[in-house]
Design an enzyme around this catalytic site. Sequence first.
Site, PDB file in Angstrom:
ATOM      1  N   GLY A 215       0.809  -1.201   0.000  1.00 22.24           N
ATOM      2  CA  GLY A 215       0.000   0.000   0.000  1.00 22.24           C
ATOM      3  C   GLY A 215       0.846   1.256   0.000  1.00 22.24           C
ATOM      4  CB  SER A 216       0.075   4.627   1.261  1.00 18.92           C
ATOM      5  OG  SER A 216      -1.098   4.780   0.488  1.00 18.92           O
ATOM      6  CB  THR A 217       4.389   1.541   3.580  1.00 24.13           C
ATOM      7  OG1 THR A 217       4.124   0.282   2.943  1.00 24.13           O
ATOM      8  CG2 THR A 217       3.493   1.694   4.804  1.00 24.13           C
TER       9      THR A 217
END
Length: 489
Positions: A215-217
Amino acid sequence: MIPYIRRAAALCLILLAALLVNAARVMIFQADSLDANPANRRVAITRWGEPRGEIVVEGRPVTGSRDSGQQLRYERTYKQGPLYAPVTGYASQTYGTTLVEHAEDDILAGTSALLAPLPFWNDVSRGRLPGGDVVTTVRASMQEAAYRGLGGKRGAVAAIEPSSGRILALVSSPSYDPALLSGTGAAVKGAWARLNTSPNQPMLNRAIRQTYPPGSTFKMVTAAAALDAGVVTDVDAPTDTPDPFVLPGTRQVLPNEAKGCGNASLAYAIQWSCNTVMAGLGVEVGLSGMVDTAEKFGFNDTGLTIPSWVAKSGFDREMSDDQLALSSIGQFDTTATPLQMALVAAAIANNGEIAHPYLVERTTTAGGTTVDTTGRRSYRQAMRPSTANRLQRLMVKAVEEGTGTNAAIPGATVGGKTGTAQHGLGNTGTPYAWFIAWAQAADAAQPAVAVAVVVEDAEARRTEISGGGSAAPIARAVMEEALAARPGG
């Protein structure tokens, strides 16, 4: 008569020589194959005839041995077994060994040449020395904080010292007690069957053997690629990325959870996790640039060991532009272990360089004499130091004023990045909550810890799970223990 005696004596000498040659053939040339024969129980009897060496955490053994009184005499025992199972693995008389119990088996079983007082001692004596000990890099307080934070939910935590690569915590939840598998008999076989058929997969080491969409990591990897490639030169300048953003070559619109992402700067996109900006930057960097950067961070590496093997984190080498856009925000086919995402945080914290992660500090004889030490070595240069410094500031701002405020620690500098990864058919599954971070004490010259947390909670409703809400508090607790463990902390 005398000639006949001489002939008989010569024949006896020939027969004796043949016996000696055959004995030597069996003992020297066939010894390994005979030892490996499944029908040969003497090997197992010898192997379990003495206690194994210990696996040690901060000077205290977390393993032991129990005299069972059976033919396979000593069974493995574990102290706080579920807490340390993702580190130790199991040593079973029925099912073999895993993790550190497997990777360092020759030391623990006393068969390593490193334990011998003289070269080739084991080959000549064919004896067995007392099992040696394996001293790990794990810190008990951090391991316990991660385990408590997960609270039995499915997920994992990996924490690393960025400057050295020492793994300070490695937790997988839910866990199991390795002692259930130590011996033989119906109870062990029943435990094995229950553990392997449980829907919660307690024996799966989610920290190093399970991959998830990050995801956004993963946007931190994309940000590094954009800065190193010169696609972004000013982190505060608009990126000319529209909102809504249509994926290249399709009619699919990429949504944002955050407001104000239209033409937002890289700094704003990291602070509030704008999908559109980071997807657009990934496409602008291009496939070869994104693959190159991802692999500098350790993605697509099939050979990483710590010393247990680590599952490959993946970033596709062939994609269309719409797939690249999704991959650049940690979706599509992008996958990562929690350890890999801890390495991403560590690279940013350590000025772009990743130290090779390791779990075993040293190995010793039973008497405590060190026979081998794991030295620090470089694993990757993930980005330019100047890029890492800029990303450090952006991660700090995300914690101070953005999506990562739940990770803030008074008196310390903390940088973090949230992630909420979609998965399942049509992205209908409960999202995975991610948080990666690093922390540095106010009076310290370098960060003390980098950490990655993933929570996969099938019980939670969509609105109840997020990187900032579910994973960041766990990361904060682990980082607080790391800072407290510093001299003067």
